[in-house]
Design a protein around this motif. Structure first.
Motif, PDB file in Angstrom:
ATOM      1  N   GLY A 115      11.262 -12.982  -7.408  1.00 36.21           N
ATOM      2  CA  GLY A 115      10.733 -12.376  -6.205  1.00 36.21           C
ATOM      3  C   GLY A 115       9.828 -13.370  -5.501  1.00 36.21           C
ATOM      4  O   GLY A 115       9.599 -14.482  -5.988  1.00 36.21           O
ATOM      5  N   VAL A 116       9.302 -12.952  -4.366  1.00 35.61           N
ATOM      6  CA  VAL A 116       8.404 -13.800  -3.586  1.00 35.61           C
ATOM      7  C   VAL A 116       7.171 -12.991  -3.215  1.00 35.61           C
ATOM      8  O   VAL A 116       7.278 -11.943  -2.583  1.00 35.61           O
ATOM      9  N   TYR A 117       6.001 -13.463  -3.647  1.00 41.34           N
ATOM     10  CA  TYR A 117       4.768 -12.885  -3.135  1.00 41.34           C
ATOM     11  C   TYR A 117       4.585 -13.402  -1.718  1.00 41.34           C
ATOM     12  O   TYR A 117       4.753 -14.592  -1.460  1.00 41.34           O
ATOM     13  N   VAL A 118       4.215 -12.522  -0.806  1.00 42.09           N
ATOM     14  CA  VAL A 118       3.787 -12.941   0.529  1.00 42.09           C
ATOM     15  C   VAL A 118       2.332 -12.518   0.679  1.00 42.09           C
ATOM     16  O   VAL A 118       1.916 -11.488   0.156  1.00 42.09           O
ATOM     17  N   PHE A 119       1.565 -13.341   1.369  1.00 42.75           N
ATOM     18  CA  PHE A 119       0.123 -13.133   1.483  1.00 42.75           C
ATOM     19  C   PHE A 119      -0.295 -13.092   2.952  1.00 42.75           C
ATOM     20  O   PHE A 119       0.234 -13.842   3.776  1.00 42.75           O
ATOM     21  N   SER A 120      -1.279 -12.268   3.240  1.00 43.18           N
ATOM     22  CA  SER A 120      -1.773 -12.148   4.613  1.00 43.18           C
ATOM     23  C   SER A 120      -2.712 -13.282   4.996  1.00 43.18           C
ATOM     24  O   SER A 120      -3.121 -13.378   6.143  1.00 43.18           O
ATOM     25  N   GLY A 121      -3.050 -14.135   4.067  1.00 44.25           N
ATOM     26  CA  GLY A 121      -3.914 -15.272   4.343  1.00 44.25           C
ATOM     27  C   GLY A 121      -3.312 -16.562   3.826  1.00 44.25           C
ATOM     28  O   GLY A 121      -2.432 -16.564   2.965  1.00 44.25           O
ATOM     29  N   ALA A 122      -3.797 -17.668   4.361  1.00 39.50           N
ATOM     30  CA  ALA A 122      -3.405 -18.978   3.849  1.00 39.50           C
ATOM     31  C   ALA A 122      -3.967 -19.142   2.433  1.00 39.50           C
ATOM     32  O   ALA A 122      -4.828 -18.372   1.996  1.00 39.50           O
ATOM     33  N   ASP A 123      -3.475 -20.119   1.724  1.00 43.02           N
ATOM     34  CA  ASP A 123      -3.932 -20.440   0.367  1.00 43.02           C
ATOM     35  C   ASP A 123      -3.793 -19.263  -0.588  1.00 43.02           C
ATOM     36  O   ASP A 123      -4.618 -19.076  -1.477  1.00 43.02           O
ATOM     37  N   TRP A 124      -2.735 -18.442  -0.377  1.00 43.16           N
ATOM     38  CA  TRP A 124      -2.437 -17.287  -1.225  1.00 43.16           C
ATOM     39  C   TRP A 124      -3.591 -16.287  -1.245  1.00 43.16           C
ATOM     40  O   TRP A 124      -3.868 -15.640  -2.241  1.00 43.16           O
ATOM     41  N   GLY A 125      -4.248 -16.154  -0.104  1.00 46.37           N
ATOM     42  CA  GLY A 125      -5.380 -15.237   0.009  1.00 46.37           C
ATOM     43  C   GLY A 125      -5.029 -13.975   0.777  1.00 46.37           C
ATOM     44  O   GLY A 125      -3.935 -13.816   1.308  1.00 46.37           O
ATOM     45  N   GLY A 126      -5.978 -13.079   0.835  1.00 45.83           N
ATOM     46  CA  GLY A 126      -5.804 -11.835   1.578  1.00 45.83           C
ATOM     47  C   GLY A 126      -4.988 -10.818   0.811  1.00 45.83           C
ATOM     48  O   GLY A 126      -4.945 -10.823  -0.412  1.00 45.83           O
ATOM     49  N   TYR A 127      -4.316  -9.955   1.539  1.00 36.22           N
ATOM     50  CA  TYR A 127      -3.468  -8.928   0.926  1.00 36.22           C
ATOM     51  C   TYR A 127      -2.158  -9.563   0.491  1.00 36.22           C
ATOM     52  O   TYR A 127      -1.734 -10.578   1.042  1.00 36.22           O
ATOM     53  N   ASP A 128      -1.510  -8.948  -0.516  1.00 34.28           N
ATOM     54  CA  ASP A 128      -0.236  -9.482  -0.963  1.00 34.28           C
ATOM     55  C   ASP A 128       0.767  -8.367  -1.223  1.00 34.28           C
ATOM     56  O   ASP A 128       0.398  -7.208  -1.417  1.00 34.28           O
ATOM     57  N   ALA A 129       2.023  -8.744  -1.179  1.00 34.33           N
ATOM     58  CA  ALA A 129       3.129  -7.846  -1.517  1.00 34.33           C
ATOM     59  C   ALA A 129       4.209  -8.688  -2.160  1.00 34.33           C
ATOM     60  O   ALA A 129       4.322  -9.890  -1.891  1.00 34.33           O
ATOM     61  N   CYS A 130       4.995  -8.072  -3.023  1.00 32.47           N
ATOM     62  CA  CYS A 130       6.045  -8.790  -3.716  1.00 32.47           C
ATOM     63  C   CYS A 130       7.407  -8.364  -3.164  1.00 32.47           C
ATOM     64  O   CYS A 130       7.755  -7.182  -3.181  1.00 32.47           O
ATOM     65  N   ILE A 131       8.160  -9.322  -2.680  1.00 32.40           N
ATOM     66  CA  ILE A 131       9.487  -9.084  -2.127  1.00 32.40           C
ATOM     67  C   ILE A 131      10.495  -9.403  -3.223  1.00 32.40           C
ATOM     68  O   ILE A 131      10.673 -10.556  -3.613  1.00 32.40           O
TER      69      ILE A 131
END
Length: 165
Positions: A115-131
């Motif tokens: 899967g791919v985590y996507v993050f609402s911030g740069a540097d894997w920061g902020g909110y995340d979700a797993c696709i």
């Protein structure tokens, strides 16, 4: 061609279909990956399922692809590795000239099963979700980062591949 199964999870519950074709409502917490990352949740919808018959046009096997607009329009941008800042990837039709904070459609066409985590911030920061592997999202305006209530549309800034979805 491969078949894709896309299942959306709603924060309020999950609809299960029995062997005779009747639906029953089951209570469920917001699903998360084994590491605790949120799975995208539908905005104001109950769970639904749709079949995506093949990799979305323009994407290629082994990539995570994203588009500027809903319904896989204006793109795709493609990544095959971990990326700390999508702001480095230029896309002239995005408001800030880069893919950072610009994705409205997604396709995980990876071939590893990851899967791919996507993050609402740069540097894997902020909110995340797993696709999840083989998941497609035609319009992120209908999806939040898990139970956060923060909409995913035009907010993704970084990604990381994972086995945790």
């Amino acid at each position: 061609m491969r078949n894709r199964l896309f299942v959306g999870f709603a924060t309020a519950g999950l609809i299960l279909v029995s062997g005779v074709g009747t639906a029953t409502q089951a209570s469920a917490a917001t699903p998360t990956g084994s590491s605790g990352a949120a799975v995208p949740t539908a905005v104001g919808k109950t769970a639904n399922a749709a079949v995506q018959p093949a990799i979305v046009s323009g994407c290629s096997a082994s990539y995570f692809c994203f588009w500027n607009n809903a319904n896989y329009n204006d793109g795709p941008g493609k990544v095959s590795g971990n990326n700390l800042n999508w702001g480095y990837f230029q896309h002239i039709t995005c408001p800030n000239g880069s893919w950072g904070g610009c994705a409205s459609s997604l396709d995980n066409a990876g071939t590893s099963g990851m899967g791919v985590y996507v993050f609402s911030g740069a540097d894997w920061g902020g909110y995340d979700a797993c696709i999840a592997d083989n998941a497609t999202y035609s319009n992120l305006a209908g999806w939040n980062y898990g139970a956060s209530g923060v909409n995913m549309n035009d907010t993704i800034w970084s990604n990381k591949w994972t086995w945790d979805c």
